[in-house]
Design an enzyme around this catalytic site. Sequence first.
Site, short mmCIF file in Angstrom:
data_model
loop_
_atom_site.label_atom_id
_atom_site.label_comp_id
_atom_site.label_asym_id
_atom_site.label_seq_id
_atom_site.Cartn_x
_atom_site.Cartn_y
_atom_site.Cartn_z
CB CYS A 153 15.00 -1.56 -10.13
SG CYS A 153 15.37 0.17 -10.48
CB ILE A 173 -10.72 17.88 -12.25
CG1 ILE A 173 -12.21 17.64 -11.96
CG2 ILE A 173 -9.94 18.08 -10.97
CD1 ILE A 173 -12.91 18.71 -11.15
NE ARG A 213 -1.58 22.13 -17.78
CZ ARG A 213 -0.67 22.28 -18.74
NH1 ARG A 213 -0.91 21.84 -19.96
NH2 ARG A 213 0.48 22.85 -18.49
CB SER A 261 -3.56 23.04 -12.55
OG SER A 261 -2.91 23.63 -11.46
CB CYS A 306 15.27 -3.59 -13.62
SG CYS A 306 14.27 -2.14 -13.91
CB CYS A 328 18.65 3.12 -11.09
SG CYS A 328 19.59 2.73 -12.57
CG HIS A 366 -0.96 24.39 -7.23
ND1 HIS A 366 0.16 24.96 -7.78
CD2 HIS A 366 -1.34 23.40 -8.07
CE1 HIS A 366 0.44 24.33 -8.93
NE2 HIS A 366 -0.46 23.38 -9.13
#
Lengths: 483, 420
Positions: free
Chosen positions: A400, A336, A311, A338, A442, A402, A50
């Site tokens: 895998c 802690i 959160r 955001s 996978c 993808c 941020h």
Amino acid sequence: MVYDVAIIGGGVIGCTIARELSRLKLKTVVLEKENDVASGSSKANSGIVHGGYDCTPGTLKARFNVEGNTMFDDLSQTLDFPFRRNGSMVLAFDQDEIQHLEKLLMQGIKNGVNNLEIINREAALRLEPNLSDEVAAALLIPSGGIVCPYEMTFAFAENAAENGVEFRLNFPAESVEKQAGFFSVAGPAGEVRARILINAAGLYADVINNMLSQSRFTITPRRGEYCLLDKTEGELVTHTLFQLPTKAGKGILVSPTVDGNLLLGPTSQDIGDKELKTTTREGLQAVLLAARRDVKSLPAGKIITSFAGLRAIDETGDFIIGRSPDVENLINVAGIASPGLTSAPAIAVHVAGLVRELTQAEPNPDFHPVRKAFPRFRHMSDEQRNRAIAKNPDYGYVVCRCEQVTKAEILAAMRGPIGVRDVDAIKRRTRAGMGRCQGGFCMTRVSEIIAQELGIPLNEVTKNGGGTNLLMDLNKQDLHEGE
Amino acid sequence: MQNIDLAIIGGGPAGLAAAVGAHTQGIRDIVIFERDSTPGGILNQCIHNGFGLHAFKEELTGPEYAERFIQQTKDLGIRIRLNTMVLSISPQREITAVNEQGVLHVQAKAIVLAMGCRERPRGALNIPGSRPAGIYTAGTAQRFVNLNGYLPGKEVVILGSGDIGLIMARRMTLEGVHVKAVVELMPYSNGLKRNIVQCLDDFGIPLLLSHTVTEIVGRRRLEGVKIAQVDADRRPVPETEQYIPCDTLLLSVGLLPENELSKSAGVQLSPITGGAVVNEQLETSAEGIFACGNVLHVHDLVDYVSEESLLAGRNAARYIQNALAETRRNIPILPRGGVRYTVPSMIDPRLMDPELVVRFRVDQVYRGYRVCVYLGDHLEYSRKARVLTPGEMESVTLTQAMFAKQETVPSVTVSVERAE
């Protein structure tokens, strides 16, 4: 033995602190209740670095957000984790909201955020052609960025481990006591003693603190639900798009991820249960509804997965960081939420400073700041691939399809500084199973590699540690038992 | 850079048959690229019988059916590169692949896409709830049970009534697992009628139509699912919600053609099938690139995959032999009424074989309807269909003779219409 420092919690906070402490001549241990680091809030959040425009000036959040933000360019290079300064935008949808943007702009300037700018609809459209018709203006935050929150945590944890920090996974701290000159942390996995205790227990930081201190606090889980879209939609936007923040937080965002997907979310709902990471019909609908306000043509059919994260919210609304008022050598790093991910590197430096004051520890002469992630097949050129395969043929075996993850990467994750042995932990380290087929192809192959590497039968392979075995019995188990 | 005549991407039933088709047409320089360690594709885990009734007039298991084609390619000396993953294909037909020897670049004169399809995962359905162990696609469970020899669970609910889910309901029941219900969102099953009868009805497994899973419950291992009836708009009706304890949820909610490589080659895809848009040669919008099998559109029966793929291989060979060099005059084949799509979706009657099979699916269940083919406005062909369902692929055959009767045909239309 008695450690100098024990850190409870192997999330991004515990791991950034651990790495910072490994610069000092200290014996440090990280105690993590799950089977891997980054298993709580650190694995299920927005992954945003941020700018710092929305924190109330003068708070710890404002300070560490702005400090932390500036550290990411260097750290992502030194520790080799994916980070991109893609810039953020706060969208305004009418005249009232544009006025609110101006307040945010002033607040950001007060917090020390650079290069903030309010741009009109036309300018915003030049940067983001897919904005919806309702967007009237935007606050542009060029310093905003995106990061993979768990890869970032792995980077710090691995560098800490390489510099001598011990990691004890599957170590829940069920009791914590202060004894003569040390803390005793105990649980089913044993007892650990340490002179200094750092409480980075995330959602459980209140439980840990309240076992030791009369200065009690309460951490409330605030659930956020997300939807992740296919990489085909990853270029729908380049900036991270926010709406105006409310009391409940920064609102639902639309953002590209460093891996090239598109992320929508989170919702915001206070709940009582620290483990309730379930998604709801209403939540997922709210995410889509809000995201569609920001951008045009958001195809719900391209959702590849949805998830929820919690959160850790303290009632003051700010972080709790510092020495306990009544328990000597206890340092709390709690609440802690955001912008915790953004703040983590700056918080770690601050907390390491507190530890240095307490211990007078010397610098660690062997500290090596650089960590290299194992090479990713999907990022290699043909020449690099040929070299990698010549050295290790497992780089030529794509497991895998993808995400183009090879057997070599899966084994590297298992044999790394913080070795893992479960399908989900390997998924987070390698991306095997994170693509559009979500492991349909996978998962069986990854399980086979795990069983082979560990020398265990296939039905002992787990998704995510104890009690999450993928398979139960052999076919016709009863007949086998009769043999 | 290696130069070859024909590259076939995928060594499953489609790729194997395409190779045989091309060989029959006289092309010898053929390479099949297969990412697995054995050819045969998904047939290797389909140990039930019922394969080959159309192609061989006998009932084979999946591996037996595959073996017929594997043996044929061996006898013909067709090369298969195993353990080799194709990473990209350029519009100029340059293939980049990787295996344990390194990265390969191959330039092909023609390519047949035969990559098959994949299963739609849980995430695509956005089912609310937790994310515990015990949720698998039916195909993943099939691999665990049939190739690894392990059961994913003991108390199972299956969401979706696709064929793999139905097959697994029977398979797991035979292993002593309790399959509690098959839950299907639509008012009809997407599976073959014969599978409903042989895999569910014969074992007394309930099929709950117009129902869906509304929540997944269980923190570490799945503990149960909530299911509810859905209304006409497929929204759950809250009053009908009920809880079914189970340790495993299998998903059989659709198959998606696996066209990532086709996209890298610039192949135009149909939003309806998810596969390439092709003409009567089964050639895609990228010149010299052909497609067949489940990567083109999802089939119910491997027999038809083989039939289609033999044709694609043969046409790719003719392309290499320069036999398709004429300028095309495409006539669109239009789906109408309840027909969702047709494959192919365009035709040049001058270039077609004497007969061309056009395959299609309908959008819902139709009883007592007719399948009709129009050339322009003229009804050229029709047949009665007792029942048409989305779960069963249908076909009509166009002939050169039909086109010979008209000077110019602006379009071909395939429709289903209420029988008078």
